[in-house]
Design a protein around this motif. Structure first.
Motif, short mmCIF file in Angstrom:
data_model
loop_
_atom_site.label_atom_id
_atom_site.label_comp_id
_atom_site.label_asym_id
_atom_site.label_seq_id
_atom_site.Cartn_x
_atom_site.Cartn_y
_atom_site.Cartn_z
N SER A 141 69.34 47.01 77.92
CA SER A 141 69.66 46.24 79.13
C SER A 141 71.04 45.63 78.94
CB SER A 141 68.64 45.12 79.30
OG SER A 141 68.77 44.20 78.26
N GLY A 142 71.57 45.05 80.00
CA GLY A 142 72.86 44.39 79.91
C GLY A 142 72.83 43.31 78.84
N TYR A 143 71.73 42.59 78.85
CA TYR A 143 71.57 41.52 77.87
C TYR A 143 71.59 42.07 76.43
CZ TYR A 143 69.66 37.24 75.87
OH TYR A 143 69.47 36.11 75.16
N ASP A 144 70.86 43.14 76.22
CA ASP A 144 70.84 43.77 74.90
C ASP A 144 72.25 44.19 74.47
OD1 ASP A 144 68.09 43.56 74.88
OD2 ASP A 144 67.79 45.58 75.68
N LYS A 186 74.32 41.33 73.24
CA LYS A 186 73.86 40.97 71.90
C LYS A 186 74.41 41.96 70.87
CE LYS A 186 72.19 37.34 71.68
NZ LYS A 186 71.40 36.75 72.75
N PHE A 187 74.33 43.21 71.20
CA PHE A 187 74.81 44.25 70.29
C PHE A 187 76.31 44.10 70.02
CE2 PHE A 187 76.44 48.65 69.72
CZ PHE A 187 75.86 48.89 68.49
N PHE A 188 77.08 43.89 71.07
CA PHE A 188 78.53 43.72 70.91
C PHE A 188 78.83 42.50 70.03
CE2 PHE A 188 78.94 45.76 75.34
CZ PHE A 188 78.87 47.02 74.78
N GLU A 189 78.05 41.45 70.24
CA GLU A 189 78.28 40.21 69.50
C GLU A 189 77.99 40.36 68.01
OE1 GLU A 189 75.91 37.30 71.39
OE2 GLU A 189 77.43 36.79 72.88
N THR A 190 77.14 41.29 67.68
CA THR A 190 76.80 41.46 66.28
C THR A 190 77.63 42.58 65.66
OG1 THR A 190 74.97 42.91 66.91
CG2 THR A 190 74.45 40.60 66.56
N THR A 191 77.30 43.79 66.02
CA THR A 191 77.91 44.95 65.36
C THR A 191 79.40 45.10 65.65
OG1 THR A 191 75.79 46.02 65.64
CG2 THR A 191 77.61 47.40 64.94
N PHE A 192 79.82 44.80 66.88
CA PHE A 192 81.22 45.00 67.25
C PHE A 192 82.05 43.73 67.20
CE2 PHE A 192 80.41 48.93 70.17
CZ PHE A 192 80.08 49.66 69.05
N SER A 193 81.42 42.63 66.80
CA SER A 193 82.05 41.32 66.99
C SER A 193 83.47 41.23 66.46
CB SER A 193 81.21 40.23 66.35
OG SER A 193 81.16 40.44 64.95
N HIS A 194 83.77 41.89 65.36
CA HIS A 194 85.09 41.68 64.78
C HIS A 194 86.19 42.57 65.35
CE1 HIS A 194 84.65 44.96 61.65
NE2 HIS A 194 83.41 44.80 62.03
N PHE A 195 85.90 43.36 66.35
CA PHE A 195 86.99 44.12 66.97
C PHE A 195 86.79 44.35 68.46
CE2 PHE A 195 84.52 47.99 67.13
CZ PHE A 195 83.67 47.89 66.04
N TYR A 250 79.24 39.00 80.05
CA TYR A 250 78.37 39.46 81.14
C TYR A 250 79.20 39.84 82.36
CZ TYR A 250 74.60 37.52 78.36
OH TYR A 250 73.71 37.25 77.35
N GLY A 251 80.24 39.07 82.56
CA GLY A 251 81.09 39.29 83.72
C GLY A 251 81.72 40.68 83.75
N SER A 252 81.75 41.34 82.61
CA SER A 252 82.25 42.72 82.58
C SER A 252 81.11 43.72 82.49
CB SER A 252 83.16 42.92 81.36
OG SER A 252 84.04 41.85 81.20
N ILE A 253 80.09 43.37 81.72
CA ILE A 253 79.02 44.31 81.42
C ILE A 253 78.20 44.67 82.65
CG2 ILE A 253 76.88 44.62 80.15
CD1 ILE A 253 78.11 42.91 77.91
N TYR A 254 77.75 43.68 83.39
CA TYR A 254 76.86 43.98 84.53
C TYR A 254 77.54 44.84 85.59
CZ TYR A 254 73.23 41.08 82.53
OH TYR A 254 72.25 40.58 81.70
N PRO A 255 78.75 44.47 86.02
CA PRO A 255 79.43 45.36 86.96
C PRO A 255 79.65 46.76 86.39
CG PRO A 255 80.52 43.24 86.87
CD PRO A 255 79.51 43.24 85.77
N ALA A 256 79.97 46.83 85.11
CA ALA A 256 80.21 48.13 84.47
C ALA A 256 78.96 49.00 84.56
CB ALA A 256 80.61 47.93 83.02
N LEU A 257 77.80 48.43 84.23
CA LEU A 257 76.55 49.19 84.28
C LEU A 257 76.24 49.66 85.70
CD1 LEU A 257 74.34 47.12 81.83
CD2 LEU A 257 75.18 49.45 81.50
N ALA A 258 76.49 48.79 86.66
CA ALA A 258 76.24 49.16 88.06
C ALA A 258 77.09 50.36 88.45
CB ALA A 258 76.53 47.96 88.97
N GLU A 259 78.38 50.31 88.08
CA GLU A 259 79.27 51.42 88.42
C GLU A 259 78.86 52.70 87.71
OE1 GLU A 259 83.56 50.67 88.21
OE2 GLU A 259 83.11 48.56 88.62
N LEU A 260 78.53 52.57 86.44
CA LEU A 260 78.12 53.74 85.68
C LEU A 260 76.90 54.40 86.32
CD1 LEU A 260 78.57 52.44 82.01
CD2 LEU A 260 79.90 54.21 83.17
#
Lengths: 200, 200
Positions: free
Chosen positions: B17-20, B23-32, B37-47
């Motif tokens: 989900s968008g929420y997941d 969370k994933f970005f904050e952990t695994t990708f956090s350092h780069f 949410y302001g980007s993720i939710y619209p992105a998912l809708a468009e996709l």
DNA sequence: CGCATGGTATATCGGGCTGATATATGACGG
DNA sequence: CCGTCATATATCAGCCCGATATACCATGCG
């Protein structure tokens, strides 16, 4: 710290045009800041209306007139306040690391290219720093911050290069094993599959 | 590599989900990487409208329905193409370094705080990496890219911490000498005062 | 001599992202 | 019983990036 503040900061060092500022950012600040014309020119215009900078236009025959901006007392004060209030964040945005995270989806050839190019870029930046270091050594009175920040960049870049050199083979070997062609995903879920880290 | 591509990439690992994803970005990708949410939710809708992901909504009593997104074949292909075409840039944005560049304008106290906080943050991130490392060690089949990227982060963070520890006193000494209270700027100009570097 | 390239210089604009905010509810601890 | 935190989605103003346009001069190359 937005572009307006960035301009204010640069103008504490000396008067400059928008063009000069961009040049300055590209050299001295290049390894931790970017700002394009699209941000700088509007920023300067706003700063002028706010009285934080003054604009001295010098018409030139032929070319468009050069607009030299100078910091006002209010501008200096505003910048000092921003410096003291702002939480000094530090973030990395890297398509490079993102790509490598997905190494198992990339052909080995592409992986090599990515690594080679990054190492080349690191070396370019390191030699820039070295050049600056030499220039500043002979010139008088380099501000302490400049030396410190340059040294930081050098330390971090060297460490990055070293890591890439030593560990790149690990990636390559995995990429070769990629011939197994990614088994069709059996509807896994990201949910909770991920280490609860949460560093604020 | 915009947020849409980022989501596509994460969804190659598993449905979410968008929420997941956040969370994933904050952990695994956090350092780069960062993405709100302001980007993720619209992105998912468009996709979804583009047919690159499918949305399976699971209504839950009480809470808002959870929308699980799943990568389609087209989505997977689109991501692979982006991976191969995109120039893998790597940029740092740091108010931290910017502040230190202007060390001569800051009171010593503030300087100490900035350095202490940065070191603390580095240590927080390093311990996160260490925890991940341990978790992955026991679990089976960590993707190579993940280990590599984590190692890179650790190498760079360690180098940064080391540099700060060793060189912070240089800054402090200068800051004390700041009592000379910045002589009024004699209309200097930034123009050309700056080492012609130009690394593309 | 002509022409292309690249540096000087300012300006605009669409698309995209950040960060804050709103809404709603369950779980948990004190 | 109440505050705080986690789950979960969504919107929006403000800001920024990158591309593009315009205009001229200097340099160098064949």
């Amino acid at each position: 710290m937005n572009v307006k503040d960035l301009c204010l900061g640069a103008l504490t060092i000396g008067d400059a045009s928008g063009y000069d500022l961009k040049k300055f950012f590209e050299t001295t600040f290049s390894h931790f800041c970017v700002a394009g014309y699209g941000s700088i020119y509007p920023a300067l215009a706003e700063l002028a209306t706010e009285g934080l900078v003054r604009c001295h236009e010098q018409p030139q025959q032929g070319r468009p007139g050069r607009k030299l901006y100078q910091l006002t007392a209010a501008g200096r004060k505003a910048f000092l306040q921003k410096l003291e209030k702002t939480a000094p964040r530090h973030t990395v945005k890297s398509d490079f690391l993102l790509s490598l995270y997905f190494a198992h989806l990339l052909p080995p050839q592409r992986l090599e290219t990515i690594l080679d190019e990054r190492i080349a870029e690191i070396e370019r930046q390191l030699s820039c720093h070295a050049r600056c270091r030499r220039q500043s050594a002979q010139g008088s009175g380099e501000p302490v911050g400049e030396r410190f920040v340059r040294g930081f960049g050098e330390a971090v870049l060297s460490a990055a290069r070293e890591y890439l050199r030593v560990h790149r083979r690990e990636l390559a070997s995995a990429s070769t094993a990629r011939s197994r062609h990614t088994p069709n995903s059996p509807r896994r879920t990201l949910r909770g599959g991920l280490h609860a880290l949460h560093h604020s």
